[in-house]
Motif scaffolding. Structure first.
Motif, PDB file in Angstrom:
ATOM      1  N   ARG A   1       0.654  -1.209   0.021  1.00  0.00           N
ATOM      2  CA  ARG A   1       0.010  -0.059  -0.036  1.00  0.00           C
ATOM      3  C   ARG A   1       0.820   1.026  -0.037  1.00  0.00           C
ATOM      4  O   ARG A   1       0.489   2.458  -0.690  1.00  0.00           O
ATOM      5  CB  ARG A   1      -0.816  -0.086   1.112  1.00  0.00           C
ATOM      6  CG  ARG A   1      -2.060  -0.953   1.270  1.00  0.00           C
ATOM      7  CD  ARG A   1      -3.072  -1.188   2.443  1.00  0.00           C
ATOM      8  NE  ARG A   1      -3.818  -2.054   2.479  1.00  0.00           N
ATOM      9  CZ  ARG A   1      -3.791  -3.457   2.506  1.00  0.00           C
ATOM     10  NH1 ARG A   1      -2.555  -4.036   2.611  1.00  0.00           N
ATOM     11  NH2 ARG A   1      -4.648  -4.368   2.338  1.00  0.00           N
TER      12      ARG A   1
ATOM     13  N   ASP B   1      -7.067   0.945  -0.036  1.00  0.00           N
ATOM     14  CA  ASP B   1      -8.213  -0.117  -0.083  1.00  0.00           C
ATOM     15  C   ASP B   1      -9.564   0.417  -0.764  1.00  0.00           C
ATOM     16  O   ASP B   1     -10.295  -0.510  -1.446  1.00  0.00           O
ATOM     17  CB  ASP B   1      -8.562  -0.661   1.315  1.00  0.00           C
ATOM     18  CG  ASP B   1      -7.155  -1.085   1.835  1.00  0.00           C
ATOM     19  OD1 ASP B   1      -6.311  -1.675   1.099  1.00  0.00           O
ATOM     20  OD2 ASP B   1      -7.144  -1.066   3.342  1.00  0.00           O
TER      21      ASP B   1
ATOM     22  N   THR C   1     -11.201  -1.167  -4.253  1.00  0.00           N
ATOM     23  CA  THR C   1     -12.639  -1.854  -4.088  1.00  0.00           C
ATOM     24  C   THR C   1     -13.601  -1.220  -5.367  1.00  0.00           C
ATOM     25  O   THR C   1     -14.235  -1.743  -5.944  1.00  0.00           O
ATOM     26  CB  THR C   1     -13.353  -1.674  -2.809  1.00  0.00           C
ATOM     27  OG1 THR C   1     -12.560  -2.142  -1.737  1.00  0.00           O
ATOM     28  CG2 THR C   1     -14.927  -2.071  -2.593  1.00  0.00           C
TER      29      THR C   1
ATOM     30  N   THR D   1      -5.635  -9.199  -3.671  1.00  0.00           N
ATOM     31  CA  THR D   1      -5.099  -9.095  -2.446  1.00  0.00           C
ATOM     32  C   THR D   1      -4.278 -10.013  -1.852  1.00  0.00           C
ATOM     33  O   THR D   1      -4.697 -11.302  -1.783  1.00  0.00           O
ATOM     34  CB  THR D   1      -6.180  -8.767  -1.478  1.00  0.00           C
ATOM     35  OG1 THR D   1      -7.287  -7.736  -2.276  1.00  0.00           O
ATOM     36  CG2 THR D   1      -5.741  -8.036  -0.102  1.00  0.00           C
ATOM     37  N   ARG D   2      -2.893  -9.676  -1.471  1.00  0.00           N
ATOM     38  CA  ARG D   2      -2.092 -10.472  -0.634  1.00  0.00           C
ATOM     39  C   ARG D   2      -2.141  -9.948   0.787  1.00  0.00           C
ATOM     40  O   ARG D   2      -1.518  -8.900   0.980  1.00  0.00           O
ATOM     41  CB  ARG D   2      -0.737 -10.591  -1.046  1.00  0.00           C
ATOM     42  CG  ARG D   2      -0.599 -11.322  -2.281  1.00  0.00           C
ATOM     43  CD  ARG D   2      -0.556 -13.064  -2.101  1.00  0.00           C
ATOM     44  NE  ARG D   2       0.148 -13.476  -0.928  1.00  0.00           N
ATOM     45  CZ  ARG D   2       1.568 -13.687  -1.168  1.00  0.00           C
ATOM     46  NH1 ARG D   2       2.056 -13.487  -2.387  1.00  0.00           N
ATOM     47  NH2 ARG D   2       2.221 -14.050  -0.438  1.00  0.00           N
TER      48      ARG D   2
ATOM     49  N   TYR E   1      -1.156  -5.483  -3.067  1.00  0.00           N
ATOM     50  CA  TYR E   1      -2.001  -5.866  -4.265  1.00  0.00           C
ATOM     51  C   TYR E   1      -1.119  -6.005  -5.514  1.00  0.00           C
ATOM     52  O   TYR E   1      -0.146  -5.634  -5.843  1.00  0.00           O
ATOM     53  CB  TYR E   1      -3.060  -4.650  -4.464  1.00  0.00           C
ATOM     54  CG  TYR E   1      -3.778  -4.183  -3.570  1.00  0.00           C
ATOM     55  CD1 TYR E   1      -4.977  -5.116  -3.355  1.00  0.00           C
ATOM     56  CD2 TYR E   1      -3.912  -3.264  -2.719  1.00  0.00           C
ATOM     57  CE1 TYR E   1      -6.046  -4.848  -2.539  1.00  0.00           C
ATOM     58  CE2 TYR E   1      -4.691  -3.171  -1.554  1.00  0.00           C
ATOM     59  CZ  TYR E   1      -5.823  -3.862  -1.447  1.00  0.00           C
ATOM     60  OH  TYR E   1      -6.928  -3.536  -0.551  1.00  0.00           O
TER      61      TYR E   1
END
Length: 227
Positions: A178, A198, A202, A217-218, A223
């Motif tokens: 992120r 996030d 989405t 997503t990990r 990502y």
């Protein structure tokens, strides 16, 4: 075909202006920065060539180039070093960092222009029309018009959503944390929390329909775009 865009980074402001003037006269688009730190606040992905002075303030041209080569989105950007240091060791260091050319000061403007043209002729691909389109099956991004379409249907994207998708799609399979995405997308003077990433991811997934599942997503890591 668009005019190649060049960034000149040198702590000598007069030299920056001279290079800018002469390169623009040759038909190039030219921006300048007076330190590596200033240059790193810019969107470096927009440039087809970086001209870096080696000896600058806190961060040298060598250090800046090393940092860029570790970034998958910028690693292929051509680099020409300018320097008053012309020892064999310095030249070897420059080329070991992936330099496309190395010009010792003092130099003639004509020489710089010729070398710039030679490097761009060998390496510049971002100005070619096919690169304006980024696609994966039925998902297409027009990088010129800043549009996204799925199955031929145009989907409205905000600037932030567009840039996030672009980074992921250009670097398929590469896992971004992120914080890495924040550093790439948002201005450095804007405070952004992980949750903001996030929320945007989405929204992107919903807009992409069947391709939303390709953004993986990990947990605890970040990502990536999965083919």
């Amino acid at each position: 075909m668009r005019r190649p865009k060049i960034l000149v980074v040198d702590d000598e402001q007069d030299l920056c202006e001279i290079l800018k003037f002469n390169l623009e006269n040759e038909g190039f688009q030219v921006d300048t920065a007076n330190s590596a730190e200033e240059a790193l606040t810019l969107d470096l992905s927009q440039y087809q060539l970086l001209i870096l002075d080696v000896m600058m303030g806190e961060m040298s041209g060598f250090a800046m180039a090393k940092s860029l080569k570790q970034d998958p989105a910028l690693a292929a950007t051509p680099v020409i070093f300018l320097t008053a240091r012309s020892t064999e060791n310095d030249t070897i260091t420059g080329f070991s960092l992936g330099a496309d050319d190395y010009i010792a000061k003092p130099f003639s403007i004509r020489e710089v222009v010729m070398r710039v043209k030679a490097v761009l002729h060998r390496t510049c691909r971002k100005t070619e029309e096919p690169d304006a389109l980024l696609s994966y099956n039925g998902l297409e991004m027009n990088l010129e018009k800043k549009t996204v379409s799925v199955g031929g249907t145009s989907i409205p994207f905000t600037k932030t959503e567009f840039e996030l998708l672009r980074v992921l799609l250009e670097n398929r399979g590469h896992l971004f944390s992120r914080q890495e995405l924040i550093n790439r997308i948002w201005p450095r003077d804007v405070f952004v929390v992980d949750r903001t990433v996030d929320v945007n991811i989405t929204r992107i997934r919903k807009k992409l329909g069947p391709y939303g599942k390709n953004i993986v997503t990990r947990l605890g890591f970040g990502y990536y775009f999965d083919e």
